[in-house]
Motif scaffolding. Structure first.
Motif, short mmCIF file in Angstrom:
data_model
loop_
_atom_site.label_atom_id
_atom_site.label_comp_id
_atom_site.label_asym_id
_atom_site.label_seq_id
_atom_site.Cartn_x
_atom_site.Cartn_y
_atom_site.Cartn_z
N GLN A 27 3.15 4.89 -9.82
CA GLN A 27 3.59 6.16 -10.10
C GLN A 27 3.23 6.68 -11.74
N ILE A 28 2.12 5.80 -12.25
CA ILE A 28 1.75 5.89 -13.67
C ILE A 28 0.45 6.30 -13.71
N GLY A 29 0.30 7.55 -14.79
CA GLY A 29 -1.29 8.05 -14.90
C GLY A 29 -1.56 9.25 -14.49
N ILE A 30 -2.49 9.88 -14.72
CA ILE A 30 -2.97 11.16 -14.35
C ILE A 30 -2.91 11.55 -13.06
N TYR A 31 -3.04 10.55 -12.26
CA TYR A 31 -3.07 10.92 -10.87
C TYR A 31 -1.65 10.69 -9.90
N ALA A 32 -0.74 10.30 -10.86
CA ALA A 32 0.67 9.98 -10.14
C ALA A 32 1.05 11.39 -9.43
N GLN A 33 1.75 11.20 -8.48
CA GLN A 33 2.68 12.59 -7.79
C GLN A 33 3.91 12.23 -7.80
N ALA A 34 4.70 13.29 -8.46
CA ALA A 34 6.03 13.00 -8.47
C ALA A 34 6.76 13.06 -7.16
N GLY A 35 7.59 12.09 -7.05
CA GLY A 35 8.34 11.86 -5.89
C GLY A 35 8.15 11.10 -4.68
N VAL A 36 6.75 10.81 -4.85
CA VAL A 36 6.25 9.80 -3.73
C VAL A 36 6.98 8.45 -3.67
N PRO A 37 7.48 7.85 -2.47
CA PRO A 37 8.20 6.86 -2.38
C PRO A 37 7.81 5.47 -2.96
N ASP A 38 8.40 4.52 -3.49
CA ASP A 38 7.97 3.49 -4.23
C ASP A 38 7.08 2.54 -3.34
N ILE A 39 7.61 2.19 -1.92
CA ILE A 39 6.80 1.40 -0.94
C ILE A 39 6.43 2.22 -0.05
N ILE A 40 5.21 2.00 0.31
CA ILE A 40 4.55 2.56 1.71
C ILE A 40 4.05 1.21 2.39
N ALA A 41 4.23 1.26 3.68
CA ALA A 41 4.08 0.18 4.50
C ALA A 41 3.62 0.69 6.00
N CYS A 42 2.92 -0.32 6.52
CA CYS A 42 2.64 -0.04 7.88
C CYS A 42 3.34 -1.05 8.77
N ILE A 43 4.49 -0.81 9.73
CA ILE A 43 5.11 -1.91 10.38
C ILE A 43 4.99 -1.53 11.68
N LYS A 44 4.52 -2.49 12.69
CA LYS A 44 4.58 -2.47 13.89
C LYS A 44 3.86 -0.82 14.30
N GLY A 45 2.72 -0.68 13.61
CA GLY A 45 1.98 0.51 13.61
C GLY A 45 2.43 1.87 13.37
N ARG A 46 3.52 1.83 12.54
CA ARG A 46 4.37 3.01 11.96
C ARG A 46 4.32 3.02 10.62
N PHE A 47 4.12 4.24 10.11
CA PHE A 47 4.19 4.51 8.64
C PHE A 47 5.70 4.48 8.26
N VAL A 48 5.73 3.84 7.18
CA VAL A 48 7.24 3.41 6.71
C VAL A 48 7.19 3.78 5.11
N ALA A 49 8.13 4.57 4.62
CA ALA A 49 8.09 4.91 3.18
C ALA A 49 9.57 4.55 2.74
N ILE A 50 9.45 3.84 1.60
CA ILE A 50 10.89 3.49 0.96
C ILE A 50 11.11 3.78 -0.36
N GLU A 51 12.08 4.54 -0.70
CA GLU A 51 12.50 4.99 -2.03
C GLU A 51 13.42 3.96 -2.62
N VAL A 52 12.84 3.18 -3.66
CA VAL A 52 13.89 1.96 -3.99
C VAL A 52 14.57 2.57 -5.14
N LYS A 53 16.02 2.38 -5.20
CA LYS A 53 16.74 2.75 -6.31
C LYS A 53 17.90 1.77 -6.84
#
Length: 95
Positions: A27-53
Motif C-alpha cells: 500500500q505504498i506509492g502513487i498506485y496504492a488504493q486506500a482500504g485494500v486488505p493486507d493479504i490477498i490469497a487464493c485458497i481451494k480456488g476461492r478469493f480470500v482477503a484478510i485485513e491484518v490489525k
C-alpha cells in the motif's frame, strides 16, 4: 504485544502450509488504493482477503467497506488480529 508485520508473516506461512497462494498487498506509492486488505490469497480456488490489525485494533470504515464488498461478490474477506482467527475462519468457510 505482537507486531502487525509478524502476524502477517504467520498468516502467510499458514496459507502456504494449507496449499494456498498468499500475496502481501503493498500500500505504498502513487498506485496504492486506500482500504485494500493486507493479504490477498487464493485458497481451494476461492478469493480470500484478510485485513491484518494489531491486537485489539479494528479496521477503518474504508477497510470495512472493502471487506463487505468482497464478501458480497462471493469472496471470503475478514479482519484478524491473530493467526487463530484466520485458521478458524478458513476451516469453517473453506474446508
Amino acid at each position: 504485544m505482537a507486531k502487525e508485520q509478524d502476524i502477517q508473516t504467520n498468516i502467510m506461512d499458514y496459507i502456504r502450509s494449507i496449499g494456498g497462494l498468499p500475496i502481501k498487498q503493498n500500500q505504498i506509492g502513487i498506485y496504492a488504493q486506500a482500504g485494500v486488505p493486507d493479504i490477498i490469497a487464493c485458497i481451494k480456488g476461492r478469493f480470500v482477503a484478510i485485513e491484518v490489525k494489531k491486537p485489539k485494533k479494528k479496521p477503518t470504515a474504508i477497510q470495512y467497506a472493502w471487506l463487505e464488498s468482497i464478501n458480497k461478490i462471493g469472496g471470503l474477506a475478514f479482519y484478524a488480529d491473530n493467526l487463530q482467527i484466520v485458521k478458524d475462519t478458513i476451516e469453517k468457510e473453506l474446508f
